[in-house]
Enzyme design. Structure first.
Site, PDB file in Angstrom:
ATOM      1  CG  ASP A 161     -22.001  37.980  11.742  1.00 28.16           C
ATOM      2  OD1 ASP A 161     -21.492  38.283  12.832  1.00 28.16           O
ATOM      3  OD2 ASP A 161     -22.203  36.800  11.396  1.00 28.16           O
ATOM      4  CG  HIS A 189     -20.704  33.759  13.013  1.00 25.71           C
ATOM      5  ND1 HIS A 189     -21.049  35.068  13.265  1.00 25.71           N
ATOM      6  CD2 HIS A 189     -20.522  33.178  14.210  1.00 25.71           C
ATOM      7  CE1 HIS A 189     -21.067  35.256  14.578  1.00 25.71           C
ATOM      8  NE2 HIS A 189     -20.751  34.126  15.175  1.00 25.71           N
TER       9      HIS A 189
HETATM   10  P1  NAX Z   1     -24.522  28.474  26.461  1.00 38.16           P
HETATM   11  O1  NAX Z   1     -23.314  27.719  26.861  1.00 38.16           O
HETATM   12  O2  NAX Z   1     -25.153  29.445  27.401  1.00 38.16           O
HETATM   13  O3  NAX Z   1     -25.666  27.435  26.055  1.00 38.16           O
HETATM   14  C1  NAX Z   1     -25.430  26.339  25.246  1.00 38.16           C
HETATM   15  C2  NAX Z   1     -26.360  25.240  25.721  1.00 38.16           C
HETATM   16  O4  NAX Z   1     -26.243  24.156  24.815  1.00 38.16           O
HETATM   17  C3  NAX Z   1     -25.999  24.725  27.109  1.00 38.16           C
HETATM   18  O5  NAX Z   1     -27.164  24.736  27.936  1.00 38.16           O
HETATM   19  C4  NAX Z   1     -25.528  23.286  26.842  1.00 38.16           C
HETATM   20  O6  NAX Z   1     -25.885  22.390  27.877  1.00 38.16           O
HETATM   21  C5  NAX Z   1     -26.255  22.966  25.549  1.00 38.16           C
HETATM   22  N1  NAX Z   1     -25.619  21.943  24.725  1.00 38.16           N
HETATM   23  C6  NAX Z   1     -24.296  21.739  24.505  1.00 38.16           C
HETATM   24  N2  NAX Z   1     -24.110  20.696  23.697  1.00 38.16           N
HETATM   25  C7  NAX Z   1     -25.328  20.236  23.375  1.00 38.16           C
HETATM   26  C8  NAX Z   1     -25.784  19.167  22.571  1.00 38.16           C
HETATM   27  N3  NAX Z   1     -24.923  18.326  21.976  1.00 38.16           N
HETATM   28  N4  NAX Z   1     -27.122  18.972  22.457  1.00 38.16           N
HETATM   29  C9  NAX Z   1     -27.991  19.772  23.089  1.00 38.16           C
HETATM   30  N5  NAX Z   1     -27.614  20.808  23.880  1.00 38.16           N
HETATM   31  C10 NAX Z   1     -26.297  21.022  24.008  1.00 38.16           C
HETATM   32  O7  NAX Z   1     -24.152  29.167  25.079  1.00 38.16           O
HETATM   33  P2  NAX Z   1     -24.949  30.313  24.293  1.00 38.16           P
HETATM   34  O8  NAX Z   1     -24.448  31.629  24.722  1.00 38.16           O
HETATM   35  O9  NAX Z   1     -26.395  30.029  24.355  1.00 38.16           O
HETATM   36  O10 NAX Z   1     -24.381  30.092  22.805  1.00 38.16           O
HETATM   37  C11 NAX Z   1     -24.712  28.947  22.059  1.00 38.16           C
HETATM   38  C12 NAX Z   1     -23.861  28.858  20.799  1.00 38.16           C
HETATM   39  O11 NAX Z   1     -24.130  29.974  19.948  1.00 38.16           O
HETATM   40  C13 NAX Z   1     -22.353  28.905  21.053  1.00 38.16           C
HETATM   41  O12 NAX Z   1     -21.742  27.931  20.235  1.00 38.16           O
HETATM   42  C14 NAX Z   1     -21.968  30.292  20.584  1.00 38.16           C
HETATM   43  O13 NAX Z   1     -20.617  30.358  20.200  1.00 38.16           O
HETATM   44  C15 NAX Z   1     -22.906  30.471  19.437  1.00 38.16           C
HETATM   45  N6  NAX Z   1     -23.127  31.842  18.931  1.00 38.16           N
HETATM   46  C16 NAX Z   1     -23.284  32.005  17.595  1.00 38.16           C
HETATM   47  C17 NAX Z   1     -23.565  33.230  17.030  1.00 38.16           C
HETATM   48  C18 NAX Z   1     -23.770  33.384  15.560  1.00 38.16           C
HETATM   49  O14 NAX Z   1     -23.939  34.534  15.112  1.00 38.16           O
HETATM   50  N7  NAX Z   1     -23.784  32.355  14.728  1.00 38.16           N
HETATM   51  C19 NAX Z   1     -23.633  34.456  17.872  1.00 38.16           C
HETATM   52  C20 NAX Z   1     -23.896  34.157  19.312  1.00 38.16           C
HETATM   53  C21 NAX Z   1     -23.190  32.953  19.869  1.00 38.16           C
HETATM   54  O15 NAX Z   1     -21.880  33.312  20.213  1.00 38.16           O
END
Ligand code: NAX
Length: 328
Positions: A161, A189
């Site tokens: 952000d 966020h």
């Molecule tokens: P993806 O769905 O591509 O990847 C997430 C990965 O985490 C998957 O491979 C899944 O198998 C794994 N996973 C889920 N639960 C788990 C657990 N308990 N232990 C270990 N692995 C686990 O999502 P992606 O685009 O990589 O985004 C990841 C997270 O970042 C999401 O929650 C998203 O909303 C968040 N974001 C946060 C941002 C921020 O500024 N704070 C910005 C970007 C993003 O949107």
């Protein structure tokens, strides 16, 4: 040569993970002279573990001189064992028909488990960055679940952000990103975040004077920064990944190596200042030095800022109330 450090990354096979891990392994987070051991966590499902294995095969094929070891696992206690840094990226995404409340609860369970595991096995100095959404509240939950670790070791990512706010301001004023100083993004966020330009400067000139258009600032700039994540999804067809990974690297690099007096935004547990109740993980301006961050203190808060800061605070308090029953 330096002693290797252990870096845990959750959600390692996801899209942010894929944009993040290779850069960390290449030395872009802690420096080309800092050997790293990657400890990567994914869900136990066969597909997730196979994807993680593929990432590790590619890491091998990069032959990074800075990468001196790696572990892939589905067990948080293995991933967090003696970790010096933990990037908590994995989270449960919002599924079809899922309420915000359900999302909060599902993620609360994950971050309680991971907080407990960090508490048990991580380095006592572990620096934790929560990226997985809802990031601030997930960081709060992990912090509360890790009572033997210092609270200030738990942070949430507002840096994307912050970077978006800088870039939008640079575009508007026709100046370079490097000309911008003292950016702040207060709060959660989420679209309620408040990018505050009252202290920012552009090439030495006050940012609000450079813009000279209060209506644009309040009605265009602030919502554009707040809704940028949705705009990326609408345009790219997938959520921010490379820019999110880049922000995670910026956050950790600055925390570890310092900012030379430059202000950056981090979500950190409140000490009560700026009217933010104790322990709420809230985006504030900080400077970093010697591996520690320090909140920028004593900034005046005017009426407009107070109402913007209270709005994003109220949302965080609602999220916190939603998970209170799980934290006991
Ligand atoms: P993806 O769905 O591509 O990847 C997430 C990965 O985490 C998957 O491979 C899944 O198998 C794994 N996973 C889920 N639960 C788990 C657990 N308990 N232990 C270990 N692995 C686990 O999502 P992606 O685009 O990589 O985004 C990841 C997270 O970042 C999401 O929650 C998203 O909303 C968040 N974001 C946060 C941002 C921020 O500024 N704070 C910005 C970007 C993003 O949107």
């Amino acid at each position: 040569t330096k002693t290797p450090v252990r870096i845990a990354i959750t959600g390692a096979a996801g899209q942010i993970g894929y944009a993040l891990i290779f850069r960390i392994a290449a030395g872009e987070m802690l420096g080309k002279d800092q050997p790293v051991i990657l400890q990567m966590l994914e869900l136990p499902m066969e597909k997730a573990q196979a994807a993680l294995k593929g990432v590790m095969m590619e890491l091998d094929d990069c032959a990074f001189p800075t990468l001196v070891g790696m572990v892939g696992t589905d067990d948080p206690k293995v991933a967090f064992k003696e970790a010096d840094y933990a990037l908590l990226v994995g989270a449960k995404p919002r599924g079809p028909g899922m309420e915000r409340k359900d999302l909060l609860m599902e993620n609360a369970k994950i971050f309680i488990e991971q907080g407990k595991a960090l508490n048990e096995v991580a380095s006592r100095n572990v620096k934790v960055l929560v990226v997985g959404n809802p990031a601030n509240t997930n960081a709060y939950i992990a912090m509360k679940s890790a009572p033997s670790l210092p609270k200030q070791n738990f942070t949430a990512m507002l840096r994307l952000d912050h970077n978006r706010a800088i870039s939008q301001l640079a575009t508007r004023t026709g100046k370079a990103v490097a000309d911008i100083e003292k950016m702040i993004v207060w709060g959660n966020h989420s679209p309620t975040m408040y990018p505050d330009l009252r202290f920012a400067s552009v090439a030495g000139q006050p940012a609000l004077a450079a813009i000279n258009d209060d209506a644009w600032y309040k009605n265009d700039y602030i919502p554009t920064v707040g809704k940028r994540g949705a705009a990326i999804i609408a345009t790219r067809g997938a959520s921010s990944a490379a820019s999110a990974a880049n922000a995670a690297i910026d956050h950790m690099r600055d925390w570890a190596l310092g900012t030379n007096g430059k202000w950056v935004t981090m979500g950190i547990p409140s000490d009560g200042s700026y009217g933010i109740p104790q322990d709420i993980i809230y985006g504030v301006p900080v400077t970093c030095e010697n591996g520690e961050y320090t909140r920028v203190e004593g900034l005046a808060i005017d009426d407009y800022s107070r109402s913007m800061m209270d709005k994003t605070l109220t949302e965080l308090q609602e999220e916190q109330a939603g998970v209170a029953s799980l934290l006991g």
